[in-house]
Design a protein around this motif. Structure first.
Motif, PDB file in Angstrom:
ATOM      1  N   ARG A   1      37.507  15.209  28.030  1.00  9.62           N
ATOM      2  CA  ARG A   1      37.013  14.131  28.886  1.00  9.62           C
ATOM      3  C   ARG A   1      38.169  13.600  29.724  1.00  9.62           C
ATOM      4  N   SER A   2      37.859  13.217  30.961  1.00 13.99           N
ATOM      5  CA  SER A   2      38.901  12.729  31.850  1.00 13.99           C
ATOM      6  C   SER A   2      38.298  11.818  32.907  1.00 13.99           C
ATOM      7  N   ARG A   3      39.090  10.839  33.341  1.00 11.94           N
ATOM      8  CA  ARG A   3      38.680   9.995  34.463  1.00 11.94           C
ATOM      9  C   ARG A   3      39.920   9.645  35.262  1.00 11.94           C
TER      10      ARG A   3
ATOM     11  N   GLU B   1      41.006  12.560  27.268  1.00  9.46           N
ATOM     12  CA  GLU B   1      40.853  12.702  25.822  1.00  9.46           C
ATOM     13  C   GLU B   1      40.561  14.157  25.483  1.00  9.46           C
ATOM     14  N   LEU B   2      41.099  14.566  24.360  1.00 11.28           N
ATOM     15  CA  LEU B   2      40.782  15.875  23.794  1.00 11.28           C
ATOM     16  C   LEU B   2      40.316  15.634  22.362  1.00 11.28           C
ATOM     17  N   GLU B   3      39.208  16.261  21.997  1.00  8.85           N
ATOM     18  CA  GLU B   3      38.677  16.114  20.651  1.00  8.85           C
ATOM     19  C   GLU B   3      38.333  17.500  20.119  1.00  8.85           C
TER      20      GLU B   3
ATOM     21  N   GLU C   1      53.939  17.080  35.746  1.00  6.25           N
ATOM     22  CA  GLU C   1      52.804  16.459  35.071  1.00  6.25           C
ATOM     23  C   GLU C   1      53.309  15.812  33.789  1.00  6.25           C
ATOM     24  N   TYR C   2      53.080  14.515  33.668  1.00  5.15           N
ATOM     25  CA  TYR C   2      53.488  13.773  32.470  1.00  5.15           C
ATOM     26  C   TYR C   2      52.252  13.444  31.646  1.00  5.15           C
ATOM     27  N   ALA C   3      52.378  13.503  30.345  1.00  4.16           N
ATOM     28  CA  ALA C   3      51.317  13.067  29.439  1.00  4.16           C
ATOM     29  C   ALA C   3      51.933  12.071  28.466  1.00  4.16           C
ATOM     30  N   PHE C   4      51.429  10.843  28.487  1.00  5.20           N
ATOM     31  CA  PHE C   4      51.840   9.792  27.557  1.00  5.20           C
ATOM     32  C   PHE C   4      50.723   9.658  26.536  1.00  5.20           C
ATOM     33  N   VAL C   5      51.027   9.855  25.252  1.00  5.46           N
ATOM     34  CA  VAL C   5      50.009   9.809  24.206  1.00  5.46           C
ATOM     35  C   VAL C   5      49.757   8.358  23.809  1.00  5.46           C
ATOM     36  N   ILE C   6      48.518   7.921  24.010  1.00  2.00           N
ATOM     37  CA  ILE C   6      48.115   6.558  23.648  1.00  2.00           C
ATOM     38  C   ILE C   6      47.738   6.505  22.173  1.00  2.00           C
ATOM     39  N   GLU C   7      46.966   7.504  21.734  1.00  3.03           N
ATOM     40  CA  GLU C   7      46.607   7.581  20.318  1.00  3.03           C
ATOM     41  C   GLU C   7      46.329   9.024  19.937  1.00  3.03           C
ATOM     42  N   GLY C   8      46.482   9.307  18.660  1.00  2.65           N
ATOM     43  CA  GLY C   8      46.203  10.643  18.144  1.00  2.65           C
ATOM     44  C   GLY C   8      47.413  11.550  18.156  1.00  2.65           C
ATOM     45  N   GLU C   9      47.134  12.861  18.115  1.00  2.00           N
ATOM     46  CA  GLU C   9      48.177  13.886  18.058  1.00  2.00           C
ATOM     47  C   GLU C   9      47.870  14.949  19.105  1.00  2.00           C
ATOM     48  N   LEU C  10      48.828  15.168  19.998  1.00  2.00           N
ATOM     49  CA  LEU C  10      48.686  16.130  21.084  1.00  2.00           C
ATOM     50  C   LEU C  10      49.693  17.254  20.887  1.00  2.00           C
ATOM     51  N   HIS C  11      49.213  18.488  21.023  1.00  2.00           N
ATOM     52  CA  HIS C  11      50.088  19.657  20.991  1.00  2.00           C
ATOM     53  C   HIS C  11      50.199  20.181  22.417  1.00  2.00           C
ATOM     54  N   VAL C  12      51.413  20.523  22.816  1.00  2.00           N
ATOM     55  CA  VAL C  12      51.649  21.043  24.164  1.00  2.00           C
ATOM     56  C   VAL C  12      52.542  22.266  24.062  1.00  2.00           C
ATOM     57  N   GLU C  13      52.128  23.337  24.733  1.00  2.00           N
ATOM     58  CA  GLU C  13      52.966  24.522  24.828  1.00  2.00           C
ATOM     59  C   GLU C  13      53.379  24.686  26.278  1.00  2.00           C
ATOM     60  N   CYS C  14      54.679  24.855  26.493  1.00  2.00           N
ATOM     61  CA  CYS C  14      55.223  25.057  27.831  1.00  2.00           C
ATOM     62  C   CYS C  14      56.457  25.942  27.713  1.00  2.00           C
ATOM     63  N   ALA C  15      56.523  26.957  28.540  1.00  2.00           N
ATOM     64  CA  ALA C  15      57.672  27.872  28.567  1.00  2.00           C
ATOM     65  C   ALA C  15      57.961  28.466  27.191  1.00  2.00           C
TER      66      ALA C  15
ATOM     67  N   VAL D   1      42.449  17.370  16.261  1.00  2.00           N
ATOM     68  CA  VAL D   1      41.450  16.367  15.882  1.00  2.00           C
ATOM     69  C   VAL D   1      41.097  15.516  17.097  1.00  2.00           C
ATOM     70  N   TYR D   2      42.045  14.692  17.566  1.00  2.00           N
ATOM     71  CA  TYR D   2      41.774  13.781  18.684  1.00  2.00           C
ATOM     72  C   TYR D   2      43.092  13.324  19.291  1.00  2.00           C
ATOM     73  N   ALA D   3      43.111  13.193  20.607  1.00  2.00           N
ATOM     74  CA  ALA D   3      44.235  12.589  21.320  1.00  2.00           C
ATOM     75  C   ALA D   3      43.704  11.932  22.589  1.00  2.00           C
ATOM     76  N   ARG D   4      44.260  10.772  22.898  1.00  2.00           N
ATOM     77  CA  ARG D   4      43.941  10.085  24.159  1.00  2.00           C
ATOM     78  C   ARG D   4      45.253   9.885  24.893  1.00  2.00           C
ATOM     79  N   MET D   5      45.284  10.259  26.165  1.00  2.00           N
ATOM     80  CA  MET D   5      46.513  10.264  26.939  1.00  2.00           C
ATOM     81  C   MET D   5      46.355   9.577  28.287  1.00  2.00           C
ATOM     82  N   LEU D   6      47.490   9.149  28.803  1.00  2.00           N
ATOM     83  CA  LEU D   6      47.602   8.730  30.191  1.00  2.00           C
ATOM     84  C   LEU D   6      48.348   9.858  30.880  1.00  2.00           C
ATOM     85  N   GLY D   7      47.725  10.443  31.895  1.00  2.00           N
ATOM     86  CA  GLY D   7      48.365  11.514  32.645  1.00  2.00           C
ATOM     87  C   GLY D   7      48.923  10.964  33.944  1.00  2.00           C
TER      88      GLY D   7
END
Length: 137
Positions: free
Chosen positions: A30-32, A52-54, A66-80, A106-112
């Motif tokens: 989900r995104s806005r 959000e990713l669930e 592109e920046y991702a600031f995690v507001i809540e939850g756990e985010l995995h990111v793969e780059c390079a 599980v769940y993460a909510r971010m500010l991009g």
């Protein structure tokens, strides 16, 4: 006081709203836009979005940072070729031209935050994927 001195600029308030699904066939993503990109061309400032990713993830390649600031939850990111695990309060920057693969088991909510894109170059959208199988919905 002159008329010119009396001009007052006001702050823009953008109220939080329910975050819609990116697409019907992208469950769990989900995104806005908070500050949307212009309809045509590029932009010289930053853009903001809440997403959000669930039990899901996606990958894309931007012509800008592109920046991702995690507001809540756990985010995995793969780059390079490196995987990073971010928790609430953590931030990651995927540099321009690199593919970022983002997922939340599980769940993460971010500010991009998307960096300037003055020439309006196109983002390459990759895959959207579900981490939920038939036995772990």
């Amino acid at each position: 006081m002159t008329k010119q001195q009396m001009v007052v600029k006001t702050a823009a308030v953008i109220r939080r709203q329910e975050i819609p699904a990116v697409a019907e066939d992208w469950p769990g993503v989900r995104s806005r836009w908070i500050t949307p990109p212009p309809a045509e061309g590029g932009w010289t400032g930053g853009l903001l979005a809440e997403w959000e990713l669930e039990g899901a993830g996606w990958a894309d390649t931007h012509p800008h940072d592109e920046y991702a600031f995690v507001i809540e939850g756990e985010l995995h990111v793969e780059c390079a070729g490196e995987e990073h695990v971010l928790l609430a309060g953590d931030t990651i920057c995927v540099p321009a031209g690199q593919t970022g693969r983002y997922w939340a088991p599980v769940y993460a909510r971010m500010l991009g935050v998307w960096g300037p894109n003055p020439d309006g170059e196109t983002t390459e959208h990759g895959e959207c994927f579900s981490l939920k199988g038939p036995d772990n919905d």
